[in-house]
Motif scaffolding. Structure first.
Motif, PDB file in Angstrom:
ATOM      1  N   MET A  60     -26.325  18.988   1.091  1.00  0.00           N
ATOM      2  CA  MET A  60     -27.071  18.037   1.437  1.00  0.00           C
ATOM      3  C   MET A  60     -27.621  18.067   2.834  1.00  0.00           C
ATOM      4  SD  MET A  60     -25.603  14.906   0.971  1.00  0.00           S
ATOM      5  CE  MET A  60     -24.556  14.448  -0.330  1.00  0.00           C
ATOM      6  N   ASP A  61     -29.004  17.530   3.014  1.00  0.00           N
ATOM      7  CA  ASP A  61     -29.512  17.655   4.443  1.00  0.00           C
ATOM      8  C   ASP A  61     -28.521  17.120   5.691  1.00  0.00           C
ATOM      9  OD1 ASP A  61     -31.735  18.959   2.979  1.00  0.00           O
ATOM     10  OD2 ASP A  61     -33.139  17.342   3.499  1.00  0.00           O
ATOM     11  N   GLY A  62     -28.140  18.256   6.525  1.00  0.00           N
ATOM     12  CA  GLY A  62     -26.827  18.046   7.457  1.00  0.00           C
ATOM     13  C   GLY A  62     -26.791  18.988   8.102  1.00  0.00           C
ATOM     14  N   TYR A  63     -25.840  18.781   9.167  1.00  0.00           N
ATOM     15  CA  TYR A  63     -25.362  19.848  10.064  1.00  0.00           C
ATOM     16  C   TYR A  63     -23.385  20.966   8.995  1.00  0.00           C
ATOM     17  CZ  TYR A  63     -28.459  18.081  13.068  1.00  0.00           C
ATOM     18  OH  TYR A  63     -29.008  18.032  13.661  1.00  0.00           O
ATOM     19  N   ALA A  64     -23.649  21.714   9.399  1.00  0.00           N
ATOM     20  CA  ALA A  64     -22.533  22.870   9.273  1.00  0.00           C
ATOM     21  C   ALA A  64     -21.732  22.576  10.289  1.00  0.00           C
ATOM     22  CB  ALA A  64     -22.896  24.023   8.574  1.00  0.00           C
ATOM     23  N   LEU A  65     -20.380  22.407   9.980  1.00  0.00           N
ATOM     24  CA  LEU A  65     -19.637  22.230  11.055  1.00  0.00           C
ATOM     25  C   LEU A  65     -18.496  23.221  11.424  1.00  0.00           C
ATOM     26  CD1 LEU A  65     -19.266  18.326  11.315  1.00  0.00           C
ATOM     27  CD2 LEU A  65     -20.682  19.447  12.727  1.00  0.00           C
ATOM     28  N   CYS A  66     -17.948  23.694  12.357  1.00  0.00           N
ATOM     29  CA  CYS A  66     -16.607  24.651  12.201  1.00  0.00           C
ATOM     30  C   CYS A  66     -15.864  23.711  13.352  1.00  0.00           C
ATOM     31  CB  CYS A  66     -16.752  25.818  12.888  1.00  0.00           C
ATOM     32  SG  CYS A  66     -15.683  27.550  12.646  1.00  0.00           S
ATOM     33  N   PHE A  67     -14.670  23.132  12.693  1.00  0.00           N
ATOM     34  CA  PHE A  67     -13.610  23.043  13.550  1.00  0.00           C
ATOM     35  C   PHE A  67     -11.752  23.403  13.238  1.00  0.00           C
ATOM     36  CE2 PHE A  67     -14.520  20.023  10.052  1.00  0.00           C
ATOM     37  CZ  PHE A  67     -14.003  19.474   9.242  1.00  0.00           C
ATOM     38  N   HIS A  68     -11.940  24.384  12.398  1.00  0.00           N
ATOM     39  CA  HIS A  68     -10.976  24.862  12.079  1.00  0.00           C
ATOM     40  C   HIS A  68      -9.449  24.910  12.744  1.00  0.00           C
ATOM     41  CE1 HIS A  68     -12.519  28.304  13.648  1.00  0.00           C
ATOM     42  NE2 HIS A  68     -11.803  29.121  13.247  1.00  0.00           N
ATOM     43  N   ARG A  69      -9.992  24.720  14.067  1.00  0.00           N
ATOM     44  CA  ARG A  69      -8.754  24.713  15.276  1.00  0.00           C
ATOM     45  C   ARG A  69      -8.238  23.291  15.668  1.00  0.00           C
ATOM     46  NH1 ARG A  69     -10.335  30.057  15.379  1.00  0.00           N
ATOM     47  NH2 ARG A  69     -11.374  29.594  17.480  1.00  0.00           N
ATOM     48  N   THR A  70      -9.718  22.583  15.833  1.00  0.00           N
ATOM     49  CA  THR A  70      -9.401  21.127  16.392  1.00  0.00           C
ATOM     50  C   THR A  70     -10.197  19.945  15.937  1.00  0.00           C
ATOM     51  OG1 THR A  70     -10.416  22.541  18.187  1.00  0.00           O
ATOM     52  CG2 THR A  70     -11.026  20.582  19.431  1.00  0.00           C
ATOM     53  N   ALA A  71      -8.669  19.379  16.335  1.00  0.00           N
ATOM     54  CA  ALA A  71      -9.215  18.288  14.794  1.00  0.00           C
ATOM     55  C   ALA A  71      -9.433  17.060  15.669  1.00  0.00           C
ATOM     56  CB  ALA A  71      -7.610  18.171  14.134  1.00  0.00           C
ATOM     57  N   ASP A  72      -9.318  16.621  16.787  1.00  0.00           N
ATOM     58  CA  ASP A  72     -10.020  15.625  17.308  1.00  0.00           C
ATOM     59  C   ASP A  72     -11.152  15.859  18.287  1.00  0.00           C
ATOM     60  OD1 ASP A  72      -9.238  17.232  19.176  1.00  0.00           O
ATOM     61  OD2 ASP A  72      -7.632  15.297  19.746  1.00  0.00           O
ATOM     62  N   HIS A  73     -12.424  17.090  17.668  1.00  0.00           N
ATOM     63  CA  HIS A  73     -13.810  17.554  18.833  1.00  0.00           C
ATOM     64  C   HIS A  73     -14.363  16.745  17.877  1.00  0.00           C
ATOM     65  CE1 HIS A  73     -15.208  20.016  21.097  1.00  0.00           C
ATOM     66  NE2 HIS A  73     -16.196  20.571  19.889  1.00  0.00           N
ATOM     67  N   LEU A  74     -15.322  16.457  18.584  1.00  0.00           N
ATOM     68  CA  LEU A  74     -16.807  15.127  17.663  1.00  0.00           C
ATOM     69  C   LEU A  74     -17.674  15.121  18.055  1.00  0.00           C
ATOM     70  CD1 LEU A  74     -15.013  11.810  17.823  1.00  0.00           C
ATOM     71  CD2 LEU A  74     -15.144  13.138  15.632  1.00  0.00           C
ATOM     72  N   GLN A  75     -18.049  16.267  19.451  1.00  0.00           N
ATOM     73  CA  GLN A  75     -19.623  17.289  19.952  1.00  0.00           C
ATOM     74  C   GLN A  75     -19.587  18.281  19.448  1.00  0.00           C
ATOM     75  OE1 GLN A  75     -20.710  15.631  23.808  1.00  0.00           O
ATOM     76  NE2 GLN A  75     -20.942  14.272  23.428  1.00  0.00           N
ATOM     77  N   PHE A  76     -20.942  18.982  18.850  1.00  0.00           N
ATOM     78  CA  PHE A  76     -20.268  20.433  18.599  1.00  0.00           C
ATOM     79  C   PHE A  76     -22.182  21.078  18.971  1.00  0.00           C
ATOM     80  CE2 PHE A  76     -17.768  18.672  15.493  1.00  0.00           C
ATOM     81  CZ  PHE A  76     -17.110  19.445  14.872  1.00  0.00           C
TER      82      PHE A  76
END
Length: 408
Positions: A60-76
């Protein structure tokens, strides 16, 4: 070469079985570029030498995210951008994101890609309403094609989709069986070329154009031998010429039992007849034989009969000659539709009624036979979009019953 051929009618399935026994596939091959390979038949296994995609990439066009240690983090934090064709020059850490385009390689540590429509973003921060599931919108390396995977096997015909498959794996040439050379000839003193003045008792030849058009999807080389009068010597001259020039000769006309129907006699003298007369309607007077290594297919003169026998008998023979893998069994590819008008007929031959298939207001498939079913009624064939296939033994089918339909 004189021989005795049974005059009994051969059921279509038996005629096709005989073709399968008689026709020997060619063995000669050649290597051609992909842009010249449409509808050719593959001669060797085609393997991929790469993984497709070659690396983990974004779907997709979008954003690649790294959240593997925080399940409730919504700002990157947005730390970079990767477009298709770029290599990822950085890794993501927890709470970081990268702007990414469809097909671009993922930076290491990417857990998921979120669509750009599902975020609020500026140049430095992206905010999510909720975290995507892990691995969302990620295409893993080799997800489509794995290195060493067999893409195509011998006998498969190269469709547009299969050519795309080869190209996606970096393949630019394929080994295929050589093209079949097909000659087409019409016979009859009454047959003339379209575009010339029509005198009383004469007919325009429509069979050659119809047969050549049916053969076009098979990617064969066609030689047009024109129109030959009903003279034995003239027919034998064409047979002799064709034997040295083509692999298959298709004639139309002259295979019935009239005084001017000389094709069968010419074939008996020049080669051999393997079978004659098939239990189908239209198209009973069909002859299959050989002149040396030349395969001969004699079609009826009536245009609808010529069309149907070319479809049902000649095309399977050429596909076998081309080494194409044939589906088995041949029967069973019909759909079922409700008959809109009664069918009354003389039993004895399997019949292919020209018809029109549609959907009624209740969503049912319904089919209506064309009013004109003569083997010379080309308009009915041109207006039809299917055949109703009637078994040989059936004499009547009442409206409202379900029938076998073969869509064009």
């Amino acid at each position: 070469m004189q021989q005795t051929v049974s005059s009994s009618l051969l059921p279509l399935a038996e005629a096709l079985a005989k073709i399968h026994q008689i026709v020997a596939p060619i063995t000669a091959t050649e290597i051609v570029p992909l842009n010249h390979a449409i509808n050719r038949v593959i001669a060797q296994d085609v393997f991929s030498t790469i993984d497709v995609p070659g690396s983990d990439s974004s779907a997709m066009d979008g954003y690649a995210l790294c959240f593997h240690r925080t399940a409730d983090h919504l700002q990157f934090e947005v730390i970079g951008e990767i477009t298709a064709g770029m290599a990822a020059s950085f890794s993501l850490n927890q709470g970081q994101a990268a702007r990414i385009m469809t097909g671009a390689p993922l930076p290491p540590n990417t857990d998921a890609v979120v669509m750009q429509e599902n975020v609020i973003a500026d140049d430095k921060v992206v905010e999510l309403k909720s975290l995507p599931i892990r691995n969302a919108n990620i295409r893993r390396s080799g997800a489509d094609i794995c290195r060493g995977e067999t893409l195509l096997r011998p006998g498969e015909r190269l469709t547009a989709a299969r050519l795309m498959l080869c190209a996606s794996a970096g393949i630019d040439t394929v080994e295929v069986y050589k093209k079949i050379r097909v000659g087409i000839v019409s016979t009859g003193n009454e047959v003339i070329e379209p575009g010339t003045p029509l005198s009383q008792g004469m007919l325009y030849d429509c069979n050659r154009i119809g047969i050549a058009s049916l053969l076009q999807p098979l990617n064969v080389e066609v030689t047009d031998y024109g129109i030959v009068p009903d003279r034995l010597a003239a027919l034998q001259t064409v047979f002799t010429q064709a034997e040295s020039e083509v692999d298959v000769l298709i004639s139309s006309g002259g295979v019935s039992v009239g005084a001017a129907d000389l094709v069968k006699e010419a074939l008996s003298q020049s080669g051999q007849i393997d079978f004659w007369k098939v239990a189908i309607k239209p198209g009973k007077p069909f002859a299959l034989g050989r002149i040396g290594t030349l395969l001969f297919c004699g079609l009826p003169g009536n245009p609808v009969s010529a069309f149907v026998t070319a479809q049902k008998l000649v095309i399977p023979a050429i596909k076998q000659l081309q080494h194409e893998l044939m589906p088995h069994p041949i029967e069973g590819y019909f759909i079922h539709a409700k008959l809109m008008r009664d069918i009354d007929r003389q039993p004895g031959r399997q019949e292919f009624l020209r018809a029109n298939l549609s959907q009624n207001e209740q969503g049912e498939l319904v089919v209506a036979p064309q009013a004109k079913q003569s083997s010379a009624a080309l308009q009915a064939l041109a207006l039809a979009n299917c055949y109703i296939v009637v078994p040989a033994e059936v004499s009547r089918i009442a409206a409202g019953n379900f029938v076998d339909v073969e869509p064009f």
